[in-house]
Design an enzyme around this catalytic site. Structure first.
Site, mmCIF file in Angstrom:
data_model
loop_
_atom_site.group_PDB
_atom_site.id
_atom_site.type_symbol
_atom_site.label_atom_id
_atom_site.label_comp_id
_atom_site.label_asym_id
_atom_site.label_seq_id
_atom_site.Cartn_x
_atom_site.Cartn_y
_atom_site.Cartn_z
ATOM 1 N N LEU A 255 -9.009 -9.597 -11.128
ATOM 2 C CA LEU A 255 -9.720 -9.045 -12.287
ATOM 3 C C LEU A 255 -11.036 -8.419 -11.807
ATOM 4 C CD1 LEU A 255 -9.573 -8.931 -15.415
ATOM 5 C CD2 LEU A 255 -10.976 -11.015 -15.424
ATOM 6 N N HIS B 98 -0.247 0.669 -13.410
ATOM 7 C CA HIS B 98 0.527 -0.504 -13.810
ATOM 8 C C HIS B 98 2.006 -0.109 -13.899
ATOM 9 C CE1 HIS B 98 1.014 -4.511 -15.421
ATOM 10 N NE2 HIS B 98 1.898 -4.001 -16.269
ATOM 11 N N GLU C 136 5.424 6.301 -9.724
ATOM 12 C CA GLU C 136 4.048 6.033 -9.284
ATOM 13 C C GLU C 136 3.672 6.956 -8.133
ATOM 14 O OE1 GLU C 136 3.785 1.796 -8.376
ATOM 15 O OE2 GLU C 136 3.353 1.395 -10.471
ATOM 16 N N ASN D 47 -6.513 2.186 -12.866
ATOM 17 C CA ASN D 47 -5.501 1.265 -12.341
ATOM 18 C C ASN D 47 -4.123 1.835 -12.643
ATOM 19 O OD1 ASN D 47 -4.338 -1.252 -11.406
ATOM 20 N ND2 ASN D 47 -3.955 -1.761 -13.561
ATOM 21 N N GLY E 207 0.793 -1.227 0.000
ATOM 22 C CA GLY E 207 0.000 0.000 0.000
ATOM 23 C C GLY E 207 0.820 1.269 0.000
ATOM 24 N N SER E 208 2.016 1.234 -0.577
ATOM 25 C CA SER E 208 2.799 2.482 -0.580
ATOM 26 C C SER E 208 2.123 3.528 -1.480
ATOM 27 C CB SER E 208 4.254 2.233 -0.991
ATOM 28 O OG SER E 208 4.359 1.927 -2.353
ATOM 29 N N ASN E 209 1.517 3.092 -2.570
ATOM 30 C CA ASN E 209 0.772 4.049 -3.405
ATOM 31 C C ASN E 209 -0.465 4.560 -2.677
ATOM 32 O OD1 ASN E 209 1.764 4.473 -6.320
ATOM 33 N ND2 ASN E 209 2.121 2.283 -5.949
HETATM 34 C C1 GAR Z 1 2.629 -1.041 -7.733
HETATM 35 O O1 GAR Z 1 3.909 -0.970 -8.298
HETATM 36 C C2 GAR Z 1 1.587 -1.218 -8.816
HETATM 37 O O2 GAR Z 1 1.919 -0.596 -10.018
HETATM 38 C C3 GAR Z 1 1.586 -2.709 -8.979
HETATM 39 O O3 GAR Z 1 1.666 -3.208 -7.667
HETATM 40 C C4 GAR Z 1 2.484 -2.311 -6.901
HETATM 41 C C5 GAR Z 1 1.801 -2.062 -5.575
HETATM 42 O O4 GAR Z 1 2.683 -1.432 -4.689
HETATM 43 N N1 GAR Z 1 0.420 -3.151 -9.651
HETATM 44 C C6 GAR Z 1 0.430 -4.122 -10.559
HETATM 45 O O5 GAR Z 1 1.422 -4.740 -10.851
HETATM 46 C C7 GAR Z 1 -0.934 -4.389 -11.207
HETATM 47 N N2 GAR Z 1 -0.793 -5.241 -12.347
HETATM 48 P P1 GAR Z 1 2.169 -0.757 -3.359
HETATM 49 O O6 GAR Z 1 1.306 -1.804 -2.620
HETATM 50 O O7 GAR Z 1 3.424 -0.439 -2.590
HETATM 51 O O8 GAR Z 1 1.380 0.451 -3.722
#
Ligand code: GAR
Length: 188
Positions: free
Chosen positions: A87, A104, A174, A102, A12-14
């Site tokens: 999905l 990516h 991101e 989303n 969940g850093s984003n």
């Molecule tokens: C992120 O890099 C996101 O782009 C990726 O998962 C990571 C989640 O990081 N998503 C995918 O690969 C979707 N196909 P986070 O939990 O630290 O935010």
């Protein structure tokens, strides 16, 4: 006020950056954080920010439309998928037309689709000796990583970059762009 729900399965850093960005925002509020993993760190982050959480299970997600009731009860206007790997079922796509995005960790249409997430993406980028990678923000449709692209940003990949280096550079993009693009989408 526009209310966002964030769907996240992992660290969940984003999601954290999005929550920080909209803290005390005059018109945008993170109203709900949804996860399919009981132990996901993102749920701890939500709790420490007093944001309501919802844990979902596969059967209810795919076989019922109960989630729509939950989203309505939190008056959700917009959904951000931030590291959510399931999905999205048709009923949810239909209910949030151009209101679900989303992120990516690659330059779609390359390196997308089922199984292409997180480290697997960066490993493939490294293995193919790409000279750039980056991020894609796109609307969500019923197929993995195929909705209309909203925004992309790139970073160079040098011959000496490790998979971890690529991951770090992409994540930095991101964290910077995801909250800002969401803000601009929600301003319209
Ligand atoms: C992120 O890099 C996101 O782009 C990726 O998962 C990571 C989640 O990081 N998503 C995918 O690969 C979707 N196909 P986070 O939990 O630290 O935010």
């Amino acid at each position: 006020m526009k209310n966002i729900a964030i769907f996240a399965s992992g660290t969940g850093s984003n999601a954290t950056r999005i929550v920080e960005h909209f803290n005390n925002h005059p018109t945008i509020n993170v109203a709900l954080i949804i996860s399919n993993k009981k132990t996901a760190k993102v749920l701890d982050m939500a709790k420490s920010n007093s944001i309501p959480t919802l844990l979902i299970n596969r059967t209810s997600f795919y076989k019922t439309e109960n989630l729509l009731t939950d989203l309505a009860s939190h008056q959700i206007d917009f959904i951000a998928l931030a590291g959510f790997l399931w999905l999205i079922p048709p009923y949810l796509v239909k209910h949030f037309p151009n209101k679900m995005v989303n992120i990516h960790p690659a330059l779609l249409p390359k390196y997308g689709g089922k199984g292409m997430y997180g480290q697997y993406v960066h490993q493939a980028v490294r293995a193919n000796n790409e000279s750039i990678s980056g991020i894609t923000l796109h609307y969500v449709n019923e197929h993995y990583d195929e909705g209309n692209i909203i925004f992309q940003a790139t970073c160079p990949v040098t011959t000496t970059d490790s998979v971890q280096d690529i991951a770090k550079n992409v994540l930095k993009l991101e964290h910077y762009y995801f909250p800002r693009i969401l803000e601009s989408l929600l301003a319209n």
